[in-house]
Motif scaffolding. Structure first.
Motif, mmCIF file in Angstrom:
data_model
loop_
_atom_site.group_PDB
_atom_site.id
_atom_site.type_symbol
_atom_site.label_atom_id
_atom_site.label_comp_id
_atom_site.label_asym_id
_atom_site.label_seq_id
_atom_site.Cartn_x
_atom_site.Cartn_y
_atom_site.Cartn_z
ATOM 1 N N SER A 4 0.736 -1.321 0.037
ATOM 2 C CA SER A 4 -0.125 0.012 -0.022
ATOM 3 C C SER A 4 0.949 1.290 0.125
ATOM 4 N N GLN A 5 0.189 2.106 -0.822
ATOM 5 C CA GLN A 5 0.856 3.612 -0.842
ATOM 6 C C GLN A 5 0.236 4.581 0.222
ATOM 7 N N ASN A 6 0.772 5.135 1.079
ATOM 8 C CA ASN A 6 0.205 5.968 2.243
ATOM 9 C C ASN A 6 0.489 7.281 2.234
ATOM 10 N N THR A 7 -0.156 8.368 3.026
ATOM 11 C CA THR A 7 -0.086 9.636 2.963
ATOM 12 C C THR A 7 0.050 10.041 4.411
ATOM 13 N N GLY A 8 -0.441 8.999 5.263
ATOM 14 C CA GLY A 8 -0.457 9.465 6.834
ATOM 15 C C GLY A 8 0.722 9.388 7.425
ATOM 16 N N GLY A 9 1.948 8.704 6.929
ATOM 17 C CA GLY A 9 3.014 8.766 7.725
ATOM 18 C C GLY A 9 4.206 9.997 7.273
ATOM 19 N N LYS A 10 5.355 9.539 7.397
ATOM 20 C CA LYS A 10 6.300 10.448 6.937
ATOM 21 C C LYS A 10 6.427 10.607 5.718
ATOM 22 N N THR A 44 11.381 -13.849 14.954
ATOM 23 C CA THR A 44 11.684 -14.882 16.305
ATOM 24 C C THR A 44 11.906 -14.101 17.387
ATOM 25 N N ASP A 45 12.346 -12.837 17.377
ATOM 26 C CA ASP A 45 12.411 -12.288 18.593
ATOM 27 C C ASP A 45 11.273 -11.132 18.834
ATOM 28 N N PRO A 46 10.567 -11.370 19.802
ATOM 29 C CA PRO A 46 9.363 -10.660 20.104
ATOM 30 C C PRO A 46 9.628 -9.359 20.196
ATOM 31 N N ALA A 47 10.612 -8.845 21.087
ATOM 32 C CA ALA A 47 11.108 -7.485 21.591
ATOM 33 C C ALA A 47 11.489 -6.769 20.042
ATOM 34 N N LYS A 48 12.187 -7.463 19.206
ATOM 35 C CA LYS A 48 12.608 -6.732 18.119
ATOM 36 C C LYS A 48 11.536 -6.524 16.945
ATOM 37 N N VAL A 49 10.502 -7.494 16.936
ATOM 38 C CA VAL A 49 9.227 -7.481 16.219
ATOM 39 C C VAL A 49 8.535 -6.239 16.580
ATOM 40 N N GLU A 50 8.467 -6.232 17.827
ATOM 41 C CA GLU A 50 7.478 -4.998 18.474
ATOM 42 C C GLU A 50 8.051 -3.648 18.040
ATOM 43 N N LYS A 51 9.594 -3.692 18.364
ATOM 44 C CA LYS A 51 10.248 -2.333 17.831
ATOM 45 C C LYS A 51 10.222 -1.735 16.872
ATOM 46 N N TRP A 52 10.359 -2.956 15.746
ATOM 47 C CA TRP A 52 10.431 -2.391 14.197
ATOM 48 C C TRP A 52 8.822 -2.243 13.740
ATOM 49 N N PHE A 53 7.687 -2.954 14.267
ATOM 50 C CA PHE A 53 6.565 -2.511 13.869
ATOM 51 C C PHE A 53 6.205 -1.339 14.352
ATOM 52 N N GLY A 54 6.366 -0.937 15.556
ATOM 53 C CA GLY A 54 6.342 0.471 16.307
ATOM 54 C C GLY A 54 6.951 1.575 15.345
ATOM 55 N N ARG A 55 8.419 1.359 14.985
ATOM 56 C CA ARG A 55 8.729 2.411 14.139
ATOM 57 C C ARG A 55 8.309 2.616 12.818
ATOM 58 N N ASN A 56 8.140 1.264 12.280
ATOM 59 C CA ASN A 56 7.805 1.457 10.581
ATOM 60 C C ASN A 56 6.272 1.637 10.364
ATOM 61 N N CYS A 57 5.537 1.184 11.407
ATOM 62 C CA CYS A 57 4.061 1.474 11.300
ATOM 63 C C CYS A 57 3.807 3.087 11.362
ATOM 64 N N ARG A 58 4.581 3.560 12.394
ATOM 65 C CA ARG A 58 4.434 5.266 12.762
ATOM 66 C C ARG A 58 5.019 5.740 11.600
ATOM 67 N N SER A 59 6.167 5.393 11.051
ATOM 68 C CA SER A 59 6.920 5.996 9.676
ATOM 69 C C SER A 59 5.922 5.797 8.438
ATOM 70 N N VAL A 60 5.464 4.544 8.153
ATOM 71 C CA VAL A 60 4.823 4.525 6.859
ATOM 72 C C VAL A 60 3.397 5.053 7.080
ATOM 73 N N LEU A 61 2.655 4.729 8.223
ATOM 74 C CA LEU A 61 1.187 4.736 8.178
ATOM 75 C C LEU A 61 0.752 6.133 9.038
ATOM 76 N N GLY A 62 1.659 6.427 9.961
ATOM 77 C CA GLY A 62 1.617 7.619 10.616
ATOM 78 C C GLY A 62 0.629 7.090 12.088
ATOM 79 N N ARG A 63 0.803 5.940 12.300
ATOM 80 C CA ARG A 63 -0.114 5.153 13.413
ATOM 81 C C ARG A 63 0.437 3.990 13.784
ATOM 82 N N GLU A 64 0.130 3.308 14.867
ATOM 83 C CA GLU A 64 0.547 2.099 15.177
ATOM 84 C C GLU A 64 -0.323 0.952 14.348
#
Lengths: 133, 149
Positions: A52-58, A97-117
């Motif tokens: 998806s191409q988004n406009t809500g994020g950065k 495979t590493d829950p903390a790493k998965v959450e860290k990157w979903f957090g950062r990248n969802c906010r960067s790309v979608l502008g939300r969690e």
């Protein structure tokens, strides 16, 4: 004889590592399923999210594919040119495979790309897509 | 003979005092969390490249990190921030005390050395790509070696 033993031991160790990785990934998926209150996820919905191409994020990161390319089996590049190992589990068995790493990157990248969690359903769909390739 | 032993002893003392200083070089990232987290996206820039106030500003706004969200959990953020700020200089030559640059590429010495012709060259070469990619030209950059240009 010794050589065969070494090969057999290595094979067992490799299979063991993959099985362990699969178990860890399944546990992460089950966690998201429980949070979302669903029994399964959709690889197709995951693909749609990825493309998806988004406009809500950065502005510099409108899509996952901006850095990861449109095929997650490929190597991607960060905006400053550093290599990102493939997202597809078939190419990179350590993924998800590493829950903390998965959450860290979903957090950062969802906010960067979608502008939300991302929602737990979106996270589960995304991982399921990456496991389907 | 005696002279040689004396000379050796002097060298040994000199080395033993120099080595700890080298270990804490502001041009090499010596903190593992900093190395791992920062280098996930770009070369981990060493603390000596920016003044303390710049690192403080960068590390307190990671959710707006040069166009991306680079948030960290509090423990990692605090460790990295403490490391960078403690090893960074208070001031950088040629930089106004009132200025808090966020980009190394905006520092007076950087722009003096890397002029417009260089910038155009770097940006037109895919293997370099952006000015953020020190190692594109300086292969030893992560070891603090920049004298290869």
């Amino acid at each position: 004889m010794k050589f065969k033993l070494i090969i057999a031991t290595t094979a067992v160790a490799l299979v063991g590592a993959v099985v362990a990785a699969n178990t860890q990934r399944d546990a992460i998926l089950s966690g998201y399923a429980a949070q979302a209150g669903v029994s399964g996820f959709s690889a197709d919905a995951g693909r749609q999210l990825f493309m998806s191409q988004n406009t809500g994020g950065k502005p510099a990161t409108p899509s996952c594919s901006t850095c990861h390319t449109s095929d997650p089996r490929n190597v991607g590049h960060t905006r400053v040119g550093k290599v990102i190992q493939p997202m597809a589990v078939s190419r990179n068995p350590e993924r998800f495979t590493d829950p903390a790493k998965v959450e860290k990157w979903f957090g950062r990248n969802c906010r960067s790309v979608l502008g939300r969690e991302c929602t737990p359903t979106e996270k589960g769909n995304f991982i399921t897509y990456m496991m389907s390739l | 003979m005696n002279m040689n032993i004396k000379a050796l002893a002097v060298m040994a003392v000199a080395l033993s005092t120099a080595l700890p200083a080298m270990a804490a070089s502001p041009w090499v990232v010596a903190n593992n969390t900093t190395k791992t987290e920062c280098s996930a996206c770009h070369m981990a820039y060493a603390p000596g490249f920016l003044p303390k106030r710049s690192w403080r500003a960068i590390m307190s706004d990671l959710s707006n990190h040069f166009g991306e969200d680079a948030s960290l959990d509090d423990a990692a953020r605090t460790e990295i921030s403490n490391y960078l700020v403690s090893q960074a200089p208070r001031d950088i030559r040629g930089l106004a005390a009132s200025a808090t640059p966020l980009r190394i590429t905006e520092l007076p010495w950087y722009t003096r050395i890397h002029g417009p012709r260089f910038v155009a060259y770097a940006q037109s070469h895919p293997s370099i790509g952006t000015l953020s990619n020190c190692t594109g030209c300086h292969r030893g950059a992560e070891r603090g070696i920049f004298g290869d240009d």
